[in-house]
Scaffold this motif. Structure first.
Motif, PDB file in Angstrom:
ATOM      1  N   ALA A 128       0.828  -1.199   0.000  1.00 57.21           N
ATOM      2  CA  ALA A 128       0.000   0.000   0.000  1.00 57.21           C
ATOM      3  C   ALA A 128       0.864   1.251   0.000  1.00 57.21           C
ATOM      4  N   LEU A 129       1.968   1.231   0.736  1.00 59.67           N
ATOM      5  CA  LEU A 129       2.848   2.391   0.779  1.00 59.67           C
ATOM      6  C   LEU A 129       3.574   2.585  -0.551  1.00 59.67           C
ATOM      7  N   VAL A 130       4.058   1.484  -1.134  1.00 60.31           N
ATOM      8  CA  VAL A 130       4.799   1.574  -2.391  1.00 60.31           C
ATOM      9  C   VAL A 130       3.903   2.097  -3.517  1.00 60.31           C
ATOM     10  N   LEU A 131       2.658   1.637  -3.546  1.00 61.26           N
ATOM     11  CA  LEU A 131       1.741   2.078  -4.595  1.00 61.26           C
ATOM     12  C   LEU A 131       1.058   3.397  -4.242  1.00 61.26           C
ATOM     13  N   GLY A 132       0.797   3.586  -2.961  1.00 61.52           N
ATOM     14  CA  GLY A 132       0.013   4.744  -2.543  1.00 61.52           C
ATOM     15  C   GLY A 132       0.768   6.052  -2.595  1.00 61.52           C
ATOM     16  N   ILE A 133       2.025   6.056  -2.177  1.00 62.65           N
ATOM     17  CA  ILE A 133       2.778   7.308  -2.122  1.00 62.65           C
ATOM     18  C   ILE A 133       2.939   7.932  -3.508  1.00 62.65           C
ATOM     19  N   PRO A 134       3.375   7.181  -4.539  1.00 60.89           N
ATOM     20  CA  PRO A 134       3.437   7.796  -5.880  1.00 60.89           C
ATOM     21  C   PRO A 134       2.068   8.247  -6.386  1.00 60.89           C
ATOM     22  N   ALA A 135       1.015   7.476  -6.064  1.00 60.10           N
ATOM     23  CA  ALA A 135      -0.328   7.850  -6.511  1.00 60.10           C
ATOM     24  C   ALA A 135      -0.763   9.164  -5.874  1.00 60.10           C
ATOM     25  N   VAL A 136      -0.488   9.316  -4.577  1.00 57.70           N
ATOM     26  CA  VAL A 136      -0.845  10.553  -3.891  1.00 57.70           C
ATOM     27  C   VAL A 136      -0.026  11.721  -4.440  1.00 57.70           C
ATOM     28  N   ALA A 137       1.253  11.472  -4.731  1.00 57.95           N
ATOM     29  CA  ALA A 137       2.103  12.532  -5.294  1.00 57.95           C
ATOM     30  C   ALA A 137       1.571  12.983  -6.651  1.00 57.95           C
ATOM     31  N   ALA A 138       1.162  12.033  -7.498  1.00 58.44           N
ATOM     32  CA  ALA A 138       0.606  12.384  -8.812  1.00 58.44           C
ATOM     33  C   ALA A 138      -0.704  13.146  -8.659  1.00 58.44           C
ATOM     34  N   LEU A 139      -1.510  12.731  -7.704  1.00 56.52           N
ATOM     35  CA  LEU A 139      -2.782  13.408  -7.452  1.00 56.52           C
ATOM     36  C   LEU A 139      -2.554  14.840  -6.977  1.00 56.52           C
ATOM     37  N   CYS A 140      -1.582  15.023  -6.125  1.00 59.09           N
ATOM     38  CA  CYS A 140      -1.283  16.373  -5.628  1.00 59.09           C
ATOM     39  C   CYS A 140      -0.705  17.256  -6.734  1.00 59.09           C
ATOM     40  N   TRP A 141      -0.042  16.662  -7.714  1.00 60.30           N
ATOM     41  CA  TRP A 141       0.421  17.451  -8.860  1.00 60.30           C
ATOM     42  C   TRP A 141      -0.767  17.888  -9.705  1.00 60.30           C
ATOM     43  N   ALA A 142      -1.715  16.977  -9.921  1.00 53.72           N
ATOM     44  CA  ALA A 142      -2.888  17.305 -10.731  1.00 53.72           C
ATOM     45  C   ALA A 142      -3.792  18.305 -10.029  1.00 53.72           C
ATOM     46  N   LEU A 143      -3.856  18.216  -8.698  1.00 57.73           N
ATOM     47  CA  LEU A 143      -4.689  19.114  -7.906  1.00 57.73           C
ATOM     48  C   LEU A 143      -3.787  19.849  -6.919  1.00 57.73           C
ATOM     49  N   PRO A 144      -3.122  20.911  -7.356  1.00 61.14           N
ATOM     50  CA  PRO A 144      -2.116  21.567  -6.515  1.00 61.14           C
ATOM     51  C   PRO A 144      -2.647  22.066  -5.178  1.00 61.14           C
ATOM     52  N   VAL A 145      -3.862  22.597  -5.155  1.00 60.29           N
ATOM     53  CA  VAL A 145      -4.408  23.109  -3.893  1.00 60.29           C
ATOM     54  C   VAL A 145      -4.640  21.968  -2.919  1.00 60.29           C
ATOM     55  N   LEU A 146      -5.067  20.813  -3.420  1.00 60.73           N
ATOM     56  CA  LEU A 146      -5.199  19.636  -2.563  1.00 60.73           C
ATOM     57  C   LEU A 146      -3.847  19.260  -1.970  1.00 60.73           C
ATOM     58  N   GLY A 147      -2.800  19.281  -2.787  1.00 61.94           N
ATOM     59  CA  GLY A 147      -1.476  18.921  -2.303  1.00 61.94           C
ATOM     60  C   GLY A 147      -0.963  19.869  -1.239  1.00 61.94           C
ATOM     61  N   VAL A 148      -1.112  21.166  -1.462  1.00 59.00           N
ATOM     62  CA  VAL A 148      -0.613  22.153  -0.498  1.00 59.00           C
ATOM     63  C   VAL A 148      -1.368  22.045   0.826  1.00 59.00           C
ATOM     64  N   THR A 149      -2.692  21.946   0.756  1.00 58.83           N
ATOM     65  CA  THR A 149      -3.470  21.851   1.997  1.00 58.83           C
ATOM     66  C   THR A 149      -3.213  20.531   2.710  1.00 58.83           C
ATOM     67  N   LEU A 150      -2.984  19.448   1.960  1.00 64.19           N
ATOM     68  CA  LEU A 150      -2.667  18.169   2.596  1.00 64.19           C
ATOM     69  C   LEU A 150      -1.354  18.268   3.369  1.00 64.19           C
ATOM     70  N   ILE A 151      -0.364  18.900   2.776  1.00 60.40           N
ATOM     71  CA  ILE A 151       0.903  19.104   3.484  1.00 60.40           C
ATOM     72  C   ILE A 151       0.669  19.957   4.729  1.00 60.40           C
ATOM     73  N   GLY A 152      -0.188  20.958   4.611  1.00 60.62           N
ATOM     74  CA  GLY A 152      -0.505  21.785   5.769  1.00 60.62           C
ATOM     75  C   GLY A 152      -1.161  20.986   6.875  1.00 60.62           C
ATOM     76  N   PHE A 153      -2.101  20.092   6.507  1.00 62.72           N
ATOM     77  CA  PHE A 153      -2.749  19.240   7.514  1.00 62.72           C
ATOM     78  C   PHE A 153      -1.726  18.357   8.215  1.00 62.72           C
TER      79      PHE A 153
END
Length: 492
Positions: free
Chosen positions: A451-476
């Motif tokens: 889950a970590l090996v597959l999930g981390i790159p997937a979350v990184a790609a998602l945060c690139w596609a949705l920059p505001v989601l990525g920034v706020t997630l890092i803030g959380f």
């Protein structure tokens, strides 16, 4: 040999019915070996994500829901406030020639230049003559003319065809009247809405307590026999299930024209050739017409030194477009320069939509090019229809009612969510708090390595596609880390 993994029953302290903080569903934790990795840890991670996203993002969602609810009433409010301009006094008889209507509008308002003319959407509507006036900036002056009498019924300062009231409500929903900076609020709401909805569905559908949890009735209807936080949770979750499809639609369509995610969406459309085709407005030969035609073309300009457009040319362009099959309400736009053609475009946003366009050479009355809605790429069609559905115009009054119900439902779900948080607060005399405790920390440590090996790159790609989601997630994550560190210091 790893210990047996068992699902623990629900409890009244967790908003999703997961195990209490002091126990993990991934089995006992060994002091020497650390937590046992299991897919059950994914549920605990979703519980914590859903909780924090709900608590921190819900205010943005609540504002978006209430402002969106107000915007759904815009057509009715326009009719109430601007009825004298938008509606004719008497319907019937033959309409006056379009050139005569435009001439009447220009006689009453000679300022600026004629930017476009829109024919009446229905027999009870007025013709709209849109003027470009420099002092209005990015707004326009729209003159409303009775098509049966050619009398001017008034004028309004509009923005891309929207009345002042609709423009005000639109700005309130998009950016709270704070400009480009304010658009971040709506993008935060749209970026997290689908995450909250998807996480809530997984948690509600994946609960395992009792027969009711596995039945369709238990999923779709609230449990009226329960009390306290269980009752509130069932209303919160069951209502969310009913609203899920609509909320996901609003999240996706809202992101398509947001500030940052919208840019990524545009790049995806470019990469897949998914944009709507551009109408070719170049006249045959590419040169300005000569002789009498040249004078006619100058009048067809959009303003500036060439002067205002000739009302007769509007009528000629409209006649050519009607002959090419463009029926219903259309917008006629003069060319930007003598080497370009006039553009006539259908603007019927109600299903079934009509968005055909033609370029017309008014000197010859011929259609030199056209764009047909049927030939649009699939992504362009979905994007266009999605925007119209989000704005509440695609299916008329039905679309408005559905959006209003979704907005009211989302407001109720948010209120129930905060009520659950309050109901879970400690109430003992020796230990009180204003709200309930957050779900257990460190759930990611119990996730399987897969889950970590597959999930981390997937979350990184998602945060690139949705920059505001990525920034706020890092803030959380930063806030959560600081709260954890402060708690450890207090405990020590």
């Amino acid at each position: 040999m790893s210990p047996r993994i068992e699902e623990l029953p629900q409890n009244d302290h967790d908003p999703t019915g997961a195990a209490p903080d002091r126990t993990t569903s991934a089995g006992p934790v060994s002091e020497h070996l650390g937590p046992v990795r299991s897919w059950a840890g994914l549920r605990h991670l979703l519980v914590r994500l859903h909780f924090y996203a709900g608590v921190l993002v819900a205010p943005f969602l609540l504002v978006a829901a209430l402002t969106g609810l107000a915007y759904t009433l815009a057509p009715q409010l326009d009719a109430l406030v601007y009825g004298d301009q938008l509606r004719v006094e008497r319907v019937g008889g033959e309409t006056r020639p379009l050139a005569e209507q435009i001439a009447a509008a220009r006689s009453a308002h000679p300022e600026g230049t004629t930017m476009s003319v829109t024919t009446p959407p229905g027999p009870e509507d007025t013709t709209r003559v849109v003027l470009s006036v420099p002092e209005l900036g990015d707004k326009q002056r729209t003159v409303f003319v009775d098509p049966y009498t050619a009398e001017v019924q008034g004028e309004l300062t509009t923005w891309f065809g929207s009345t002042p009231l609709t423009t005000w409500l639109d700005d309130l929903h998009r950016n709270l009247h704070l400009g480009e900076t304010g658009r971040l609020y709506s993008e935060v709401a749209a970026s997290w809405l689908w995450v909250i909805v998807a996480g809530g569905l997984v948690l509600w559908l994946g609960r395992s307590r009792g027969r009711r949890a596995k039945s369709a009735r238990g999923v779709l209807l609230p449990d009226r026999t329960a009390g306290g936080v269980r009752r509130t949770r069932s209303w919160h979750a069951a209502t969310g299930v009913w609203l899920a499809l609509g909320l996901l639609f609003l999240s996706a369509t809202g992101l398509t024209w947001s500030q940052h995610a919208g840019e990524r969406f545009g790049q995806a459309l470019d990469a897949t050739n998914g944009r709507a085709p551009a109408l070719d407005t170049a006249l045959p030969g590419g040169d300005a017409p000569a002789g009498d035609h040249a004078e006619h073309a100058e009048h067809g300009g959009s303003g500036g030194e060439a002067g205002d457009a000739d009302p007769a040319a509007f009528a000629a362009a409209l006649a050519a477009a009607r002959g090419a099959g463009l029926d219903g309400t259309v917008e006629v736009t003069p060319p930007a320069d003598p080497a370009s053609a006039w553009v006539v475009a259908q603007t019927d946003n109600v299903w079934p939509v009509h968005y055909d366009q033609v370029a017309v050479d008014t000197t010859t009355g011929e259609v030199v090019s056209h764009n047909r809605w049927a030939g649009y790429p699939v992504l362009a069609k979905l994007s266009k229809l999605g925007v119209q559905g989000h704005m509440g115009v695609l299916f008329g009054i039905v679309n408005q009612i559905v959006l209003a119900v979704i907005a009211l439902g989302l407001t109720a779900v948010i209120i129930w969510g905060y009520r659950m948080w309050w109901q879970r607060r400690p109430t003992r005399t020796d230990r009180t708090a204003l709200a309930g405790k957050a779900p257990e920390r460190g759930a990611w440590r119990r996730l399987p390595l897969t889950a970590l090996v597959l999930g981390i790159p997937a979350v990184a790609a998602l945060c690139w596609a949705l920059p505001v989601l990525g920034v706020t997630l890092i803030g959380f994550l930063m806030v959560d880390a600081m709260l954890g560190a402060a708690r450890r210091i207090r405990t020590t």
